[in-house]
Design a protein around this motif. Structure first.
Motif, PDB file in Angstrom:
ATOM      1  N   SER A 151       0.823  -1.205   0.000  1.00 23.37           N
ATOM      2  CA  SER A 151       0.000   0.000   0.000  1.00 23.37           C
ATOM      3  C   SER A 151       0.860   1.259   0.000  1.00 23.37           C
ATOM      4  O   SER A 151       0.593   2.213  -0.746  1.00 23.37           O
ATOM      5  N   ILE A 152       1.905   1.277   0.833  1.00 23.63           N
ATOM      6  CA  ILE A 152       2.798   2.438   0.872  1.00 23.63           C
ATOM      7  C   ILE A 152       3.479   2.626  -0.477  1.00 23.63           C
ATOM      8  O   ILE A 152       3.590   3.750  -0.995  1.00 23.63           O
ATOM      9  N   THR A 153       3.944   1.527  -1.074  1.00 22.36           N
ATOM     10  CA  THR A 153       4.605   1.603  -2.374  1.00 22.36           C
ATOM     11  C   THR A 153       3.678   2.195  -3.423  1.00 22.36           C
ATOM     12  O   THR A 153       4.066   3.058  -4.218  1.00 22.36           O
ATOM     13  N   THR A 154       2.441   1.740  -3.435  1.00 25.54           N
ATOM     14  CA  THR A 154       1.466   2.256  -4.392  1.00 25.54           C
ATOM     15  C   THR A 154       1.238   3.747  -4.206  1.00 25.54           C
ATOM     16  O   THR A 154       1.203   4.517  -5.179  1.00 25.54           O
ATOM     17  N   GLN A 155       1.091   4.173  -2.954  1.00 24.46           N
ATOM     18  CA  GLN A 155       0.855   5.591  -2.685  1.00 24.46           C
ATOM     19  C   GLN A 155       2.064   6.445  -3.072  1.00 24.46           C
ATOM     20  O   GLN A 155       1.917   7.554  -3.595  1.00 24.46           O
ATOM     21  N   LEU A 156       3.264   5.940  -2.825  1.00 22.20           N
ATOM     22  CA  LEU A 156       4.469   6.677  -3.217  1.00 22.20           C
ATOM     23  C   LEU A 156       4.571   6.779  -4.729  1.00 22.20           C
ATOM     24  O   LEU A 156       4.967   7.813  -5.265  1.00 22.20           O
ATOM     25  N   ALA A 157       4.214   5.699  -5.427  1.00 19.39           N
ATOM     26  CA  ALA A 157       4.241   5.730  -6.888  1.00 19.39           C
ATOM     27  C   ALA A 157       3.236   6.736  -7.431  1.00 19.39           C
ATOM     28  O   ALA A 157       3.508   7.440  -8.406  1.00 19.39           O
ATOM     29  N   LYS A 158       2.054   6.814  -6.814  1.00 20.31           N
ATOM     30  CA  LYS A 158       1.055   7.787  -7.248  1.00 20.31           C
ATOM     31  C   LYS A 158       1.574   9.215  -7.116  1.00 20.31           C
ATOM     32  O   LYS A 158       1.179  10.095  -7.888  1.00 20.31           O
ATOM     33  N   ARG A 159       2.446   9.428  -6.140  1.00 19.64           N
ATOM     34  CA  ARG A 159       3.021  10.759  -5.929  1.00 19.64           C
ATOM     35  C   ARG A 159       4.280  10.976  -6.755  1.00 19.64           C
ATOM     36  O   ARG A 159       4.921  12.011  -6.656  1.00 19.64           O
ATOM     37  N   GLY A 160       4.642   9.996  -7.563  1.00 17.16           N
ATOM     38  CA  GLY A 160       5.837  10.122  -8.384  1.00 17.16           C
ATOM     39  C   GLY A 160       7.107  10.159  -7.580  1.00 17.16           C
ATOM     40  O   GLY A 160       8.083  10.791  -7.985  1.00 17.16           O
ATOM     41  N   SER A 161       7.135   9.473  -6.430  1.00 17.29           N
ATOM     42  CA  SER A 161       8.300   9.550  -5.550  1.00 17.29           C
ATOM     43  C   SER A 161       9.275   8.406  -5.792  1.00 17.29           C
ATOM     44  O   SER A 161       8.882   7.234  -5.788  1.00 17.29           O
ATOM     45  N   PRO A 162      10.561   8.717  -5.947  1.00 10.67           N
ATOM     46  CA  PRO A 162      11.566   7.653  -6.054  1.00 10.67           C
ATOM     47  C   PRO A 162      11.634   6.772  -4.809  1.00 10.67           C
ATOM     48  O   PRO A 162      12.179   5.670  -4.883  1.00 10.67           O
ATOM     49  N   TYR A 163      11.097   7.223  -3.672  1.00 10.33           N
ATOM     50  CA  TYR A 163      11.068   6.371  -2.483  1.00 10.33           C
ATOM     51  C   TYR A 163      10.234   5.109  -2.732  1.00 10.33           C
ATOM     52  O   TYR A 163      10.361   4.129  -1.985  1.00 10.33           O
ATOM     53  N   SER A 164       9.389   5.123  -3.764  1.00  8.18           N
ATOM     54  CA  SER A 164       8.628   3.909  -4.075  1.00  8.18           C
ATOM     55  C   SER A 164       9.556   2.754  -4.419  1.00  8.18           C
ATOM     56  O   SER A 164       9.216   1.587  -4.174  1.00  8.18           O
ATOM     57  N   PHE A 165      10.739   3.062  -4.962  1.00 10.00           N
ATOM     58  CA  PHE A 165      11.698   2.013  -5.263  1.00 10.00           C
ATOM     59  C   PHE A 165      12.225   1.356  -3.992  1.00 10.00           C
ATOM     60  O   PHE A 165      12.515   0.161  -3.983  1.00 10.00           O
ATOM     61  N   VAL A 166      12.383   2.132  -2.936  1.00 12.82           N
ATOM     62  CA  VAL A 166      12.982   1.597  -1.710  1.00 12.82           C
ATOM     63  C   VAL A 166      11.992   0.713  -0.970  1.00 12.82           C
ATOM     64  O   VAL A 166      12.303  -0.424  -0.603  1.00 12.82           O
ATOM     65  N   VAL A 167      10.778   1.228  -0.749  1.00  9.81           N
ATOM     66  CA  VAL A 167       9.774   0.409  -0.080  1.00  9.81           C
ATOM     67  C   VAL A 167       9.422  -0.784  -0.960  1.00  9.81           C
ATOM     68  O   VAL A 167       9.273  -1.914  -0.472  1.00  9.81           O
ATOM     69  N   GLY A 168       9.313  -0.573  -2.263  1.00  8.42           N
ATOM     70  CA  GLY A 168       8.992  -1.655  -3.173  1.00  8.42           C
ATOM     71  C   GLY A 168      10.032  -2.756  -3.181  1.00  8.42           C
ATOM     72  O   GLY A 168       9.705  -3.930  -3.423  1.00  8.42           O
ATOM     73  N   ALA A 169      11.293  -2.414  -2.909  1.00  7.01           N
ATOM     74  CA  ALA A 169      12.349  -3.428  -2.889  1.00  7.01           C
ATOM     75  C   ALA A 169      12.185  -4.403  -1.737  1.00  7.01           C
ATOM     76  O   ALA A 169      12.745  -5.506  -1.767  1.00  7.01           O
ATOM     77  N   LEU A 170      11.415  -4.024  -0.719  1.00  6.83           N
ATOM     78  CA  LEU A 170      11.185  -4.934   0.396  1.00  6.83           C
ATOM     79  C   LEU A 170      10.264  -6.086   0.000  1.00  6.83           C
ATOM     80  O   LEU A 170      10.292  -7.151   0.633  1.00  6.83           O
ATOM     81  N   LEU A 171       9.449  -5.906  -1.024  1.00  5.39           N
ATOM     82  CA  LEU A 171       8.501  -6.944  -1.426  1.00  5.39           C
ATOM     83  C   LEU A 171       9.195  -8.215  -1.906  1.00  5.39           C
ATOM     84  O   LEU A 171       8.856  -9.310  -1.447  1.00  5.39           O
ATOM     85  N   PRO A 172      10.176  -8.138  -2.818  1.00  4.19           N
ATOM     86  CA  PRO A 172      10.866  -9.378  -3.190  1.00  4.19           C
ATOM     87  C   PRO A 172      11.646  -9.992  -2.034  1.00  4.19           C
ATOM     88  O   PRO A 172      11.779 -11.223  -1.966  1.00  4.19           O
ATOM     89  N   LEU A 173      12.149  -9.170  -1.120  1.00  7.24           N
ATOM     90  CA  LEU A 173      12.839  -9.731   0.039  1.00  7.24           C
ATOM     91  C   LEU A 173      11.883 -10.542   0.903  1.00  7.24           C
ATOM     92  O   LEU A 173      12.302 -11.465   1.607  1.00  7.24           O
ATOM     93  N   ALA A 174      10.606 -10.202   0.845  1.00  8.56           N
ATOM     94  CA  ALA A 174       9.587 -10.950   1.580  1.00  8.56           C
ATOM     95  C   ALA A 174       8.970 -12.060   0.739  1.00  8.56           C
ATOM     96  O   ALA A 174       8.060 -12.745   1.191  1.00  8.56           O
ATOM     97  N   GLY A 175       9.460 -12.227  -0.494  1.00  8.14           N
ATOM     98  CA  GLY A 175       8.914 -13.250  -1.364  1.00  8.14           C
ATOM     99  C   GLY A 175       7.636 -12.847  -2.047  1.00  8.14           C
ATOM    100  O   GLY A 175       6.858 -13.694  -2.465  1.00  8.14           O
ATOM    101  N   ILE A 176       7.417 -11.550  -2.200  1.00  7.21           N
ATOM    102  CA  ILE A 176       6.171 -11.031  -2.766  1.00  7.21           C
ATOM    103  C   ILE A 176       6.461 -10.379  -4.112  1.00  7.21           C
ATOM    104  O   ILE A 176       7.358  -9.544  -4.228  1.00  7.21           O
ATOM    105  N   GLY A 177       5.672 -10.754  -5.121  1.00  7.98           N
ATOM    106  CA  GLY A 177       5.726 -10.042  -6.390  1.00  7.98           C
ATOM    107  C   GLY A 177       6.985 -10.226  -7.192  1.00  7.98           C
ATOM    108  O   GLY A 177       7.340  -9.375  -7.982  1.00  7.98           O
ATOM    109  N   LYS A 178       7.702 -11.342  -6.993  1.00 15.12           N
ATOM    110  CA  LYS A 178       8.899 -11.562  -7.791  1.00 15.12           C
ATOM    111  C   LYS A 178       8.528 -11.683  -9.259  1.00 15.12           C
ATOM    112  O   LYS A 178       7.520 -12.273  -9.626  1.00 15.12           O
TER     113      LYS A 178
END
Length: 238
Positions: A151-178
């Motif tokens: 959810s945070i990643t989606t909201q950051l992407a909607k705002r055009g924030s490069p921070y979406s890359f950082v939070v989004g990188a946690l998803l594959p580390l958790a085995g999500i969305g590979k």
């Protein structure tokens, strides 16, 4: 750091936590080392590593004051992008108090003692805790936060924030969305960022999943009830 240097267990969690913390001069100085470590992290997808590389470029090309100003504007104004995990679970309910106590106790059992004013549900603090756990336990506990992270990643992407890359990188580390391959857009500074459509599949995958926070090191213990409330949080961050 050489491109084939061994990566200490949990180091990626600590580095991503640092990148999500309030910007300071030591972090700017450590960006080259952070870049090398994340590029060698096998738990990240190629797309996640590419996004983190873009984020570090964004970070390195700005002065500290601008970074701090942007950070406050992004994370201190509204619940949707809050890095305080309990805000996405308990809102302003009274469940927050006991949840904080339980989480803090879990941290202290692993030698993580917070300074006065630090809250245990702050995502960088949570990632520091994960960096101290065995890899399988850290991955399992991170997966419990998957719906929030998505959810945070989606909201950051909607705002055009490069921070979406950082939070989004946690998803594959958790085995999500590979295997997800993001399209890109550009923010006002010309930086590529993922679009909301990039995470639509993850939205569907997590829509009906309950949010639970279970202590990874002792999986039989009662769930941690993550709480929410911003009272005194950012004001106490140094």
């Amino acid at each position: 750091m050489g491109s084939h240097a061994p990566i200490p267990p949990g180091a990626a969690y600590a580095v991503l936590g640092a990148l999500l913390s309030y910007p300071d001069a030591p972090l700017l100085d450590a960006l080259p080392e952070a870049r090398d470590l994340l590029q060698d992290e096998r738990g990240l997808t190629r797309d996640a590593r590419a996004g983190l590389d873009q984020f570090i470029d964004y970070y390195a090309q700005r002065d500290l004051f601008t970074l701090q100003e942007n950070y406050v504007a992004l994370f201190d104004r509204g619940r949707a992008t809050s890095l305080y995990l309990f805000e996405h679970v308990h809102g302003e309910s009274r469940d927050r108090g006991q949840a904080m106590v339980d989480l803090l106790r879990m941290y202290e059992e692993h030698g993580l003692h917070l300074a006065a004013g630090e809250l245990p549900d702050y995502l960088p603090v949570f990632l520091e805790y994960l960096s101290r756990l065995p890899p399988a336990d850290a991955r399992a506990l991170l997966a419990e936060t998957g719906e929030i992270l998505q959810s945070i990643t989606t909201q950051l992407a909607k705002r055009g924030s490069p921070y979406s890359f950082v939070v989004g990188a946690l998803l594959p580390l958790a085995g999500i969305g590979k295997g997800e391959k993001p399209d890109t857009l550009h923010d006002d500074d010309g930086q590529q960022v993922p679009t909301p459509a990039d995470y639509r599949a993850l939205d569907a995958a997590w829509a009906d999943e309950p949010v639970r926070f279970v202590g990874a090191a002792t999986p039989a213990q009662a769930p941690i009830h993550f709480y929410d409330s911003r009272t005194g949080t950012r004001e106490n961050r140094s």
